[in-house]
Design a protein around this motif. Structure first.
Motif, PDB file in Angstrom:
ATOM      1  N   GLU A  55       0.808  -1.212   0.000  1.00  0.00           N
ATOM      2  CA  GLU A  55       0.000   0.000   0.000  1.00  0.00           C
ATOM      3  C   GLU A  55       0.847   1.270   0.000  1.00  0.00           C
ATOM      4  O   GLU A  55       0.314   2.362  -0.069  1.00  0.00           O
ATOM      5  N   ILE A  56       2.174   1.150   0.102  1.00  0.00           N
ATOM      6  CA  ILE A  56       3.061   2.309   0.112  1.00  0.00           C
ATOM      7  C   ILE A  56       3.542   2.580  -1.307  1.00  0.00           C
ATOM      8  O   ILE A  56       4.006   1.684  -1.998  1.00  0.00           O
ATOM      9  N   ASP A  57       3.438   3.835  -1.721  1.00  0.00           N
ATOM     10  CA  ASP A  57       3.859   4.222  -3.060  1.00  0.00           C
ATOM     11  C   ASP A  57       5.328   4.637  -3.028  1.00  0.00           C
ATOM     12  O   ASP A  57       5.665   5.727  -2.591  1.00  0.00           O
ATOM     13  N   TYR A  58       6.205   3.745  -3.469  1.00  0.00           N
ATOM     14  CA  TYR A  58       7.640   4.016  -3.446  1.00  0.00           C
ATOM     15  C   TYR A  58       8.102   4.830  -4.650  1.00  0.00           C
ATOM     16  O   TYR A  58       9.267   5.190  -4.738  1.00  0.00           O
ATOM     17  N   SER A  59       7.223   5.135  -5.572  1.00  0.00           N
ATOM     18  CA  SER A  59       7.611   5.928  -6.732  1.00  0.00           C
ATOM     19  C   SER A  59       7.732   7.414  -6.383  1.00  0.00           C
ATOM     20  O   SER A  59       8.370   8.167  -7.087  1.00  0.00           O
ATOM     21  N   VAL A  60       7.128   7.830  -5.274  1.00  0.00           N
ATOM     22  CA  VAL A  60       7.199   9.218  -4.830  1.00  0.00           C
ATOM     23  C   VAL A  60       8.338   9.338  -3.816  1.00  0.00           C
ATOM     24  O   VAL A  60       8.403   8.579  -2.851  1.00  0.00           O
ATOM     25  N   LYS A  61       9.257  10.297  -4.049  1.00  0.00           N
ATOM     26  CA  LYS A  61      10.385  10.485  -3.133  1.00  0.00           C
ATOM     27  C   LYS A  61       9.883  11.053  -1.809  1.00  0.00           C
ATOM     28  O   LYS A  61       9.059  11.967  -1.804  1.00  0.00           O
ATOM     29  N   PRO A  62      10.390  10.537  -0.690  1.00  0.00           N
ATOM     30  CA  PRO A  62      10.013  11.115   0.600  1.00  0.00           C
ATOM     31  C   PRO A  62      10.482  12.564   0.682  1.00  0.00           C
ATOM     32  O   PRO A  62      11.527  12.924   0.151  1.00  0.00           O
ATOM     33  N   GLU A  63       9.718  13.386   1.366  1.00  0.00           N
ATOM     34  CA  GLU A  63       9.972  14.821   1.411  1.00  0.00           C
ATOM     35  C   GLU A  63      11.313  15.172   2.054  1.00  0.00           C
ATOM     36  O   GLU A  63      11.982  16.102   1.640  1.00  0.00           O
ATOM     37  N   PHE A  64      11.748  14.430   3.078  1.00  0.00           N
ATOM     38  CA  PHE A  64      12.944  14.781   3.822  1.00  0.00           C
ATOM     39  C   PHE A  64      14.121  13.855   3.542  1.00  0.00           C
ATOM     40  O   PHE A  64      15.073  13.820   4.299  1.00  0.00           O
ATOM     41  N   TYR A  65      14.118  13.129   2.464  1.00  0.00           N
ATOM     42  CA  TYR A  65      15.193  12.189   2.161  1.00  0.00           C
ATOM     43  C   TYR A  65      16.163  12.790   1.156  1.00  0.00           C
ATOM     44  O   TYR A  65      15.769  13.325   0.140  1.00  0.00           O
ATOM     45  N   ASP A  66      17.450  12.712   1.465  1.00  0.00           N
ATOM     46  CA  ASP A  66      18.486  13.169   0.554  1.00  0.00           C
ATOM     47  C   ASP A  66      19.517  12.056   0.430  1.00  0.00           C
ATOM     48  O   ASP A  66      20.285  11.813   1.369  1.00  0.00           O
ATOM     49  N   PRO A  67      19.568  11.346  -0.688  1.00  0.00           N
ATOM     50  CA  PRO A  67      20.497  10.221  -0.826  1.00  0.00           C
ATOM     51  C   PRO A  67      21.961  10.647  -0.817  1.00  0.00           C
ATOM     52  O   PRO A  67      22.838   9.821  -0.587  1.00  0.00           O
ATOM     53  N   GLU A  68      22.244  11.910  -1.021  1.00  0.00           N
ATOM     54  CA  GLU A  68      23.625  12.395  -1.042  1.00  0.00           C
ATOM     55  C   GLU A  68      24.035  13.047   0.282  1.00  0.00           C
ATOM     56  O   GLU A  68      25.125  13.607   0.380  1.00  0.00           O
ATOM     57  N   LEU A  69      23.205  12.953   1.311  1.00  0.00           N
ATOM     58  CA  LEU A  69      23.465  13.633   2.571  1.00  0.00           C
ATOM     59  C   LEU A  69      24.735  13.130   3.261  1.00  0.00           C
ATOM     60  O   LEU A  69      25.508  13.938   3.793  1.00  0.00           O
ATOM     61  N   ASP A  70      25.002  11.832   3.257  1.00  0.00           N
ATOM     62  CA  ASP A  70      26.216  11.302   3.890  1.00  0.00           C
ATOM     63  C   ASP A  70      27.468  11.879   3.236  1.00  0.00           C
ATOM     64  O   ASP A  70      28.430  12.251   3.926  1.00  0.00           O
ATOM     65  N   ASP A  71      27.460  11.962   1.913  1.00  0.00           N
ATOM     66  CA  ASP A  71      28.611  12.526   1.201  1.00  0.00           C
ATOM     67  C   ASP A  71      28.792  14.005   1.530  1.00  0.00           C
ATOM     68  O   ASP A  71      29.915  14.481   1.727  1.00  0.00           O
ATOM     69  N   LYS A  72      27.686  14.743   1.616  1.00  0.00           N
ATOM     70  CA  LYS A  72      27.747  16.166   1.959  1.00  0.00           C
ATOM     71  C   LYS A  72      28.280  16.351   3.381  1.00  0.00           C
ATOM     72  O   LYS A  72      29.087  17.249   3.633  1.00  0.00           O
ATOM     73  N   ASP A  73      27.836  15.505   4.307  1.00  0.00           N
ATOM     74  CA  ASP A  73      28.305  15.584   5.692  1.00  0.00           C
ATOM     75  C   ASP A  73      29.795  15.301   5.785  1.00  0.00           C
ATOM     76  O   ASP A  73      30.524  15.959   6.530  1.00  0.00           O
ATOM     77  N   GLU A  74      30.275  14.321   5.035  1.00  0.00           N
ATOM     78  CA  GLU A  74      31.689  13.982   5.056  1.00  0.00           C
ATOM     79  C   GLU A  74      32.546  15.143   4.544  1.00  0.00           C
ATOM     80  O   GLU A  74      33.588  15.466   5.114  1.00  0.00           O
ATOM     81  N   VAL A  75      32.103  15.802   3.486  1.00  0.00           N
ATOM     82  CA  VAL A  75      32.819  16.961   2.943  1.00  0.00           C
ATOM     83  C   VAL A  75      32.851  18.082   3.973  1.00  0.00           C
ATOM     84  O   VAL A  75      33.880  18.731   4.184  1.00  0.00           O
ATOM     85  N   TRP A  76      31.738  18.312   4.667  1.00  0.00           N
ATOM     86  CA  TRP A  76      31.659  19.354   5.688  1.00  0.00           C
ATOM     87  C   TRP A  76      32.644  19.080   6.821  1.00  0.00           C
ATOM     88  O   TRP A  76      33.358  19.989   7.276  1.00  0.00           O
ATOM     89  N   VAL A  77      32.695  17.835   7.310  1.00  0.00           N
ATOM     90  CA  VAL A  77      33.605  17.479   8.403  1.00  0.00           C
ATOM     91  C   VAL A  77      35.052  17.641   7.968  1.00  0.00           C
ATOM     92  O   VAL A  77      35.874  18.189   8.712  1.00  0.00           O
TER      93      VAL A  77
END
Length: 164
Positions: free
Chosen positions: A30-52
């Motif tokens: 019943e969950i529609d996985y074709s719609v991206k979740p509003e607060f999900y960023d798949p590149e967030l870990d990479d961005k955090d690593e660059v910041w650190v």
């Protein structure tokens, strides 16, 4: 009987069908996985690593230190103590506050712990025999996490280290 027939049957019998907000999602079909979740960023870990890495200025760290009570990050760049592996020292910290009114004097010589226990190694401020330290607390929850010495080096002993 399908869901639409079931709802029609309940309405005929006088029962109310639950509104859309009252229905619960019970399985993945019943969950529609074709719609991206509003607060999900798949590149967030990479961005955090660059910041650190930018904050560290290219230096490596033995650990990232966090408050043991609220898990707030306290230090991104630290060095582990050679003998006491649960202690760290650092020069650059975040989310720390210095309790300037609470001074601890550390005596240069090792003292035996007698009946007084843990408190016997601490002395009043104004001692000429060794360095003086100020208590350091987490700025979020006020948990004591370490001390700062006269040379403005932080010594952490009550922290949770994580891989850097």
């Amino acid at each position: 009987m399908n869901n639409k027939d079931d709802e029609t049957h309940k309405e005929e019998e006088g029962e109310e069908s639950p509104s859309h907000s009252q229905q619960t999602v019970s399985n993945d079909d019943e969950i529609d996985y074709s719609v991206k979740p509003e607060f999900y960023d798949p590149e967030l870990d990479d961005k955090d690593e660059v910041w650190v890495q930018k904050k560290r200025g290219g230096r490596t760290s033995d650990a990232i230190l966090n408050c043991p009570a609220c898990f707030t990050t306290l230090c991104l760049d630290c060095q582990r103590h050679e003998k006491n592996v649960t202690q760290y020292r650092a020069m650059f910290v975040v989310n720390c506050k210095i309790k300037s009114e609470q001074v601890v004097a550390h005596l240069g010589s090792k003292r035996k712990r007698g009946k007084k226990g843990r408190g016997s190694s601490e002395a009043e401020a104004g001692s000429d025999m060794g360095k003086t330290y100020k208590r350091v607390c987490c700025s979020v929850c006020s948990t004591e996490v370490g001390v700062i010495d006269e040379e403005e080096i932080y010594h952490f002993f009550n922290v949770i280290p994580s891989e850097s």
